[in-house]
Design an enzyme around this catalytic site. Sequence first.
Site, mmCIF file in Angstrom:
data_model
loop_
_atom_site.group_PDB
_atom_site.id
_atom_site.type_symbol
_atom_site.label_atom_id
_atom_site.label_comp_id
_atom_site.label_asym_id
_atom_site.label_seq_id
_atom_site.Cartn_x
_atom_site.Cartn_y
_atom_site.Cartn_z
ATOM 1 N N SER A 1 72.043 4.561 -44.596
ATOM 2 C CA SER A 1 72.596 5.899 -44.349
ATOM 3 C C SER A 1 72.073 6.896 -45.363
ATOM 4 C CB SER A 1 74.127 5.863 -44.415
ATOM 5 O OG SER A 1 74.642 7.158 -44.209
ATOM 6 N N LYS B 1 78.433 -0.230 -41.345
ATOM 7 C CA LYS B 1 77.657 0.996 -41.075
ATOM 8 C C LYS B 1 78.210 1.716 -39.853
ATOM 9 C CE LYS B 1 74.147 3.940 -41.293
ATOM 10 N NZ LYS B 1 74.048 4.599 -40.007
ATOM 11 N N HIS C 1 81.269 3.503 -40.916
ATOM 12 C CA HIS C 1 80.778 4.661 -41.690
ATOM 13 C C HIS C 1 80.435 5.799 -40.736
ATOM 14 C CE1 HIS C 1 77.263 7.048 -42.869
ATOM 15 N NE2 HIS C 1 77.675 6.968 -44.121
ATOM 16 N N ASN C 2 79.706 5.492 -39.679
ATOM 17 C CA ASN C 2 79.300 6.534 -38.742
ATOM 18 C C ASN C 2 80.500 7.102 -37.995
ATOM 19 O OD1 ASN C 2 76.751 5.712 -39.575
ATOM 20 N ND2 ASN C 2 75.857 5.958 -37.557
ATOM 21 N N GLU D 1 82.084 9.447 -40.208
ATOM 22 C CA GLU D 1 81.218 10.633 -40.226
ATOM 23 C C GLU D 1 81.548 11.555 -39.047
ATOM 24 O OE1 GLU D 1 76.587 11.088 -39.114
ATOM 25 O OE2 GLU D 1 76.963 9.748 -40.810
#
Length: 483
Positions: A129, A184, A187-188, A191
């Site tokens: 990222s 991940k 995480h996205n 986001e």
Amino acid sequence: MKKSDIGLIGLAVMGENLVMNMESKGFTVSVYNRTTSKVEKFINGRASGKNIVGTYSLEELVESLEKPRKVMMMIKAGKSVDDMIDALIPLLEEGDIIIDGGNSHFPDTMRRTEYVESKGLLYIGTGVSGGEEGALKGPSMMPGGSPAAWEYVKPIFRAICAKVEDGTPCCDWVGENGAGHFVKMVHNGIEYGDMQLICEAYQLMRDLLGMSDDEMHGVFAKWNERELDSYLIEITRDILAYKDTDGEPIVEKILDTAGQKGTGKWTGIAALDEGVPLTLIAESVFSRCLSSMKEERVGASKILSGPEPVFTGDKEQFINDIENALFAAKIVSYAQGYTLMRSAAKTYGWNLNYGGIALMWRGGCIIRSVFLGKIKEAYVNNPGLTNLLLDPYFKGVMDKAQAGWRRVCSAAITNGIPLPAMTAALNYYDGYRCARLPQNLLQAQRDYFGAHTYERTDAPRGQFFHTNWTGEGGDTSAEQYNA
């Protein structure tokens, strides 16, 4: 001739920048791209004079690498990754390592790890990222897969990743098989939530307070010096100040239809599979879907009525309220994301280091922010923390912020301004702190029409009852299961 330390396949922006990053840290890198003209262009351009070796076939790439060979793919997620793995396996030897640095779906990484290991090789699926700047200067990296591979890639990954203030690298081993890509993915998803919340704050200031882009730029600049200090607040500050060639703010000329690549949707689906209420992130995904219905929305705006936004209060106080609402809702987004990771860790047998994950996100990545340090502290102080909202620091923030948060949501609803993420976050907070929800009635409804049974407040948990509500039903009840 000295062999290369690592090979990289895929010379798009992220791939190229990662190669430049690796070379700048003292590693020799071999590169390959299916369209070999890209290799030629790169070698004669940015890579000229550097310890970067151009190769024009997979055989040449593999032959150029030091053993155990490390081959990193930076290619489009999906079938392309499977095809590349199948092409590489016959060329590699036992103990060699295949790395997927793309945004692959975690179930695919779980399947691929098992497949590659069955061939005597090792596999890593790593989240990367930070976008193109992060790839070049230091991304956040979240590797998972074959544990035996970590010691061989660790020196490279930790050299190229972002570092926090004390030099700690924003990269650590996450867990087996698909753990890295799962983290991940979350995480996205966070986001998505962060971006939507910022957009809602922007809409409140623009449409309810009537603020100019320059005024909003000033507000975001102040926020970036306080608790909200983060990469996304920082770039929003800069975007609002950016002028087009005619001197007008360019952001106001951008069509209000958002794209997405699927990781937010995957996060929502994973939450549904796990039975975890990921409401804020789900609303953020649906907000992008609604934005894409531009023509339909324009048509509806001419037919459907609602209040005209009118603000009559203290403007400065309301801006402070928006700041509090944004911060409180942001905490809920992380609390939901961490709850999803805890649930998935149990499902898949991962031993996730939650404080370590916060540290990995502390630098390099898109959601990097100062308050991630507080998340790390929360899990260091209490590794078994069930929900971030229960940590003393975050409880204190919610106590302080919620009055303004409620005023903001009330004002938005009264004035007809959509706040899907902020209100979803508030509803989650209120639902989570509610000792008695109305689902007793829902369970009675289920038992009435489907004999689904229910538990009683005056009986032990796990003991189920059925009522013959109409006097016409029998004593047979449905089996218990969780969808």
